[in-house]
Write an enzyme that holds these catalytic residues in place. Structure first.
Site, PDB file in Angstrom:
ATOM      1  N   SER A 164      -3.167  -2.427  -5.103  1.00 39.93           N
ATOM      2  CA  SER A 164      -1.717  -3.488  -5.079  1.00 39.93           C
ATOM      3  C   SER A 164      -1.881  -4.578  -4.470  1.00 39.93           C
ATOM      4  O   SER A 164      -0.989  -5.520  -4.711  1.00 39.93           O
ATOM      5  CB  SER A 164      -0.768  -2.639  -4.695  1.00 39.93           C
ATOM      6  OG  SER A 164      -0.692  -2.317  -3.022  1.00 39.93           O
ATOM      7  N   LYS A 180       2.070  -4.566   2.015  1.00 36.67           N
ATOM      8  CA  LYS A 180       2.704  -5.394   1.162  1.00 36.67           C
ATOM      9  C   LYS A 180       2.845  -6.953   1.831  1.00 36.67           C
ATOM     10  O   LYS A 180       2.819  -6.909   2.950  1.00 36.67           O
ATOM     11  CB  LYS A 180       4.079  -4.865   0.519  1.00 36.67           C
ATOM     12  CG  LYS A 180       3.729  -3.447  -0.110  1.00 36.67           C
ATOM     13  CD  LYS A 180       3.086  -3.602  -1.312  1.00 36.67           C
ATOM     14  CE  LYS A 180       3.023  -2.099  -2.019  1.00 36.67           C
ATOM     15  NZ  LYS A 180       2.083  -1.967  -3.089  1.00 36.67           N
TER      16      LYS A 180
END
Length: 118
Positions: free
Chosen positions: A19, A61
Site C-alpha cells: 500500500s 500510511k
C-alpha cells in the site's frame, strides 16, 4: 473501542503489503517515534496509525489532512491500499523517522499524486 498508542517512545515497524509502494515496500523496517494524542503531524508525513474501526491493526500510511476524529490517511499506491477511504479517520500513534532496512535512510518525498489539490 479505544485506540491505544505505542507502549514505548521508539518502535521498529515492519511493513507488510504494497500500500505504500514505492515509498516503502513489503519487508522494509522503519524506525517510528511515538506521537502523543496532542502531538502534531503534518500533511505528507508518513505515520503509524490505527483506525478506530480496526484498533488491533497498525498501518503505515501518509497523512493527507486533519479531520474531526483524527487524520485522513492514504497509501502512496492508489491501486492497492486500505486506508481512510475504506475505514474513515485514523488516530496517529507514531511518525516514521527513517527506514532502517534494507535501504537505510530518509524516506523520499510524496509521489506526484500528492501534489494534486485535495
Amino acid at each position: 473501542m479505544p485506540v491505544h498508542g505505542l507502549d514505548a517512545p521508539w518502535k521498529v515497524a515492519r511493513v507488510t503489503g504494497p500500500s505504500m509502494s514505492p515509498t516503502v515496500r513489503h519487508g522494509d523496517r522503519l524506525l517510528v517515534r511515538r506521537v502523543r494524542p496532542s502531538g502534531r503531524v503534518a500533511p505528507g508525513d508518513v505515520v503509524l496509525a490505527r483506525f478506530p474501526s480496526r484498533p488491533e491493526l497498525l498501518v503505515v500510511k501518509r497523512v493527507r489532512r486533519a479531520v474531526p476524529g483524527g487524520h485522513w490517511l492514504e497509501g502512496d499506491n492508489e491501486f492497492a491500499t486500505d486506508d481512510s477511504r475504506s475505514f474513515g479517520p485514523a488516530v496517529v500513534v507514531g511518525r516514521v523517522v527513517i527506514r532502517l532496512w534494507p535501504r537505510p535512510g530518509r524516506l523520499p518525498a510524496a509521489p506526484p499524486i500528492w501534489e494534486q489539490p485535495i
